[in-house]
Write an enzyme that holds these catalytic residues in place. Structure first.
Site, PDB file in Angstrom:
ATOM      1  CD  GLU A  47      -2.455  -1.515   2.587  1.00 50.40           C
ATOM      2  OE1 GLU A  47      -2.214  -0.718   3.520  1.00 50.40           O
ATOM      3  OE2 GLU A  47      -3.160  -2.528   2.724  1.00 50.40           O
ATOM      4  CB  ALA A  77      -7.278  -5.729   0.020  1.00 49.10           C
ATOM      5  CD  GLU A  78      -3.944  -4.720   5.135  1.00 41.50           C
ATOM      6  OE1 GLU A  78      -3.554  -3.546   5.261  1.00 41.50           O
ATOM      7  OE2 GLU A  78      -5.164  -5.038   5.085  1.00 41.50           O
ATOM      8  CG  PHE A 101       1.304   1.195  10.652  1.00 39.78           C
ATOM      9  CD1 PHE A 101       2.234   1.750  11.526  1.00 39.78           C
ATOM     10  CD2 PHE A 101       0.781   1.991   9.648  1.00 39.78           C
ATOM     11  CE1 PHE A 101       2.624   3.070  11.398  1.00 39.78           C
ATOM     12  CE2 PHE A 101       1.159   3.313   9.518  1.00 39.78           C
ATOM     13  CZ  PHE A 101       2.085   3.853  10.400  1.00 39.78           C
ATOM     14  CG  ASP A 102       2.766  -2.920  14.424  1.00 39.18           C
ATOM     15  OD1 ASP A 102       1.626  -2.458  14.646  1.00 39.18           O
ATOM     16  OD2 ASP A 102       3.800  -2.330  14.758  1.00 39.18           O
ATOM     17  N   GLY A 103      -0.142  -3.840  13.121  1.00 41.07           N
ATOM     18  CA  GLY A 103      -1.505  -4.225  13.453  1.00 41.07           C
ATOM     19  C   GLY A 103      -2.398  -4.463  12.258  1.00 41.07           C
ATOM     20  N   PRO A 107      -5.728  -9.036   8.825  1.00 37.43           N
ATOM     21  CG  PRO A 107      -6.749  -7.073   8.051  1.00 37.43           C
ATOM     22  CD  PRO A 107      -5.619  -7.562   8.927  1.00 37.43           C
ATOM     23  CG  HIS A 147      -0.885   2.907  13.726  1.00 35.49           C
ATOM     24  ND1 HIS A 147      -2.216   2.706  14.003  1.00 35.49           N
ATOM     25  CD2 HIS A 147      -0.848   3.445  12.489  1.00 35.49           C
ATOM     26  CE1 HIS A 147      -2.946   3.127  12.995  1.00 35.49           C
ATOM     27  NE2 HIS A 147      -2.142   3.584  12.060  1.00 35.49           N
TER      28      HIS A 147
END
Length: 342
Positions: A47, A77-78, A101-103, A107, A147
């Site tokens: 992204e 859309a991971e 980001f880690d969080g 998904p 984050h």
């Protein structure tokens, strides 16, 4: 332009030789560039990684050199990013993905743990999955929930995935190239708070294999072990301890799956004490695995219980509370004091 291979790592061009001072973000950028120059099957996807260069500018300038067919801006859309990468790997490409980001990785959790990690085994070793997933992780940037998290244990727990985390620009430069060269999927956790501090990068010598741990500071009294951004905290604690007459040996894990336990066990057999520190939650964690393994392999050398220092077992708090939530040098030293009191 001549090309040569250095110590089994991806080849590099004559354009980068010697030692340069770089931030970790620039070191990863340089490592990605080398890998893309040396193998046209390496491509990037994520992204805002193209024209923007990523939110941390790690991929800055790469689209200008390699074009938008090798540096691909994806939808938000991971699961789609990882699913597409699996298909690309099946067709012989070596995709390198960025999770912003880690969080945001969750998904894609199903795609990573039940598809990517298992695909080669399902095909009896006949379908390599050379996919690298770059994950900026950890705290100390004053951001919010989702984050600043440290989800590495979920993936270290998953068979079929390799999980690594550099702590220095030099390691970041070489480890990203080694990860891309791997035929197994690699979760490449980048400690985002270390993106900006600069350090030397030797472009001629990698130093260590991808999954080797390393003693980065010698000491006699207590072994302290960590990874990623925690290494800077452990070195700070070691400096403070030295002023107080105590000697800490600092071990950088570098790889979280597999873990190279040799240097850790050797160190504990000399010091007799171990403190494991991490930004992640303490319960069912990488630190837990190290504590258990050292208890098995070096039980008769231990002069004190293995102690763990971690974030608290709660969701990441508002940014104003992160200094209380994340392990500090003081918390590490408190554990060192408890270890030495036995």
């Amino acid at each position: 332009m001549t090309v040569e291979t250095v110590a089994g790592t991806p080849a590099q061009t004559d354009e980068l030789r010697g030692v340069h001072t770089l931030s970790m973000a620039k070191a990863i950028n340089a490592g990605l560039r080398e890998a893309m120059r040396n193998d046209p099957k390496v491509l990037l996807m994520g992204e805002d990684i193209g024209a923007l260069g990523g939110v941390f500018r790690v991929t800055e300038g790469l689209i200008a050199e390699f074009g938008d067919r090798r540096v691909l801006d994806s939808p938000l859309a991971e699961s789609g990013i990882v699913g597409t990468a699996i298909g690309m790997a099946m067709r012989g490409y070596r995709p390198v993905l960025e999770i912003q980001f880690d969080g945001f990785i969750f998904p894609a959790f199903d795609q990573i743990t039940t598809q990517l990690a298992r695909m080669n085994l399902r095909h009896d070793g006949g379908m390599p999955m050379p996919v690298v997933i770059r994950v900026p992780y950890g705290g100390h940037i004053g951001s919010i929930e989702h984050h600043q998290e440290s989800p590495e244990a979920y993936f270290a727990h998953t068979p079929g995935l390799r999980v690594v985390s550099p702590s220095s620009p030099h390691d970041a430069y070489w480890m990203i190239q080694e990860a891309i060269a791997s035929n197994d999927p690699v979760l490449f956790f980048e400690p985002k708070s270390r993106y900006w501090p600069k350090g030397p990068v030797d472009h001629d010598h990698a130093g260590l294999p991808l999954h080797a741990s390393r003693v980065i500071r010698r000491g006699d009294d207590v072994t302290v072990v960590g990874h990623g951004a925690m290494i800077a905290t452990l070195l700070q604690a070691a400096d403070i301890a030295a002023d107080e007459g105590r000697s800490l040996e600092v071990v950088d894990l570098r790889s979280l799956s597999p873990i190279d336990f040799g240097p850790i066990v050797d160190s504990v057999q000399r010091t007799g004490r171990l403190v494991v520190a991490q930004e992640a939650y303490g319960f069912v964690s990488v630190g837990s695995e190290i504590a258990a393994t050292v208890a098995e392999r070096a039980f008769y050398s231990l002069e004190a219980p293995v102690l763990r220092v971690s974030s608290f077992d709660t969701p990441f708090p508002p940014a104003a509370l992160e200094s209380e939530y994340l392990p500090s040098a003081d918390r590490v030293l408190e554990a060192v004091d408890r270890s030495l009191s036995y």
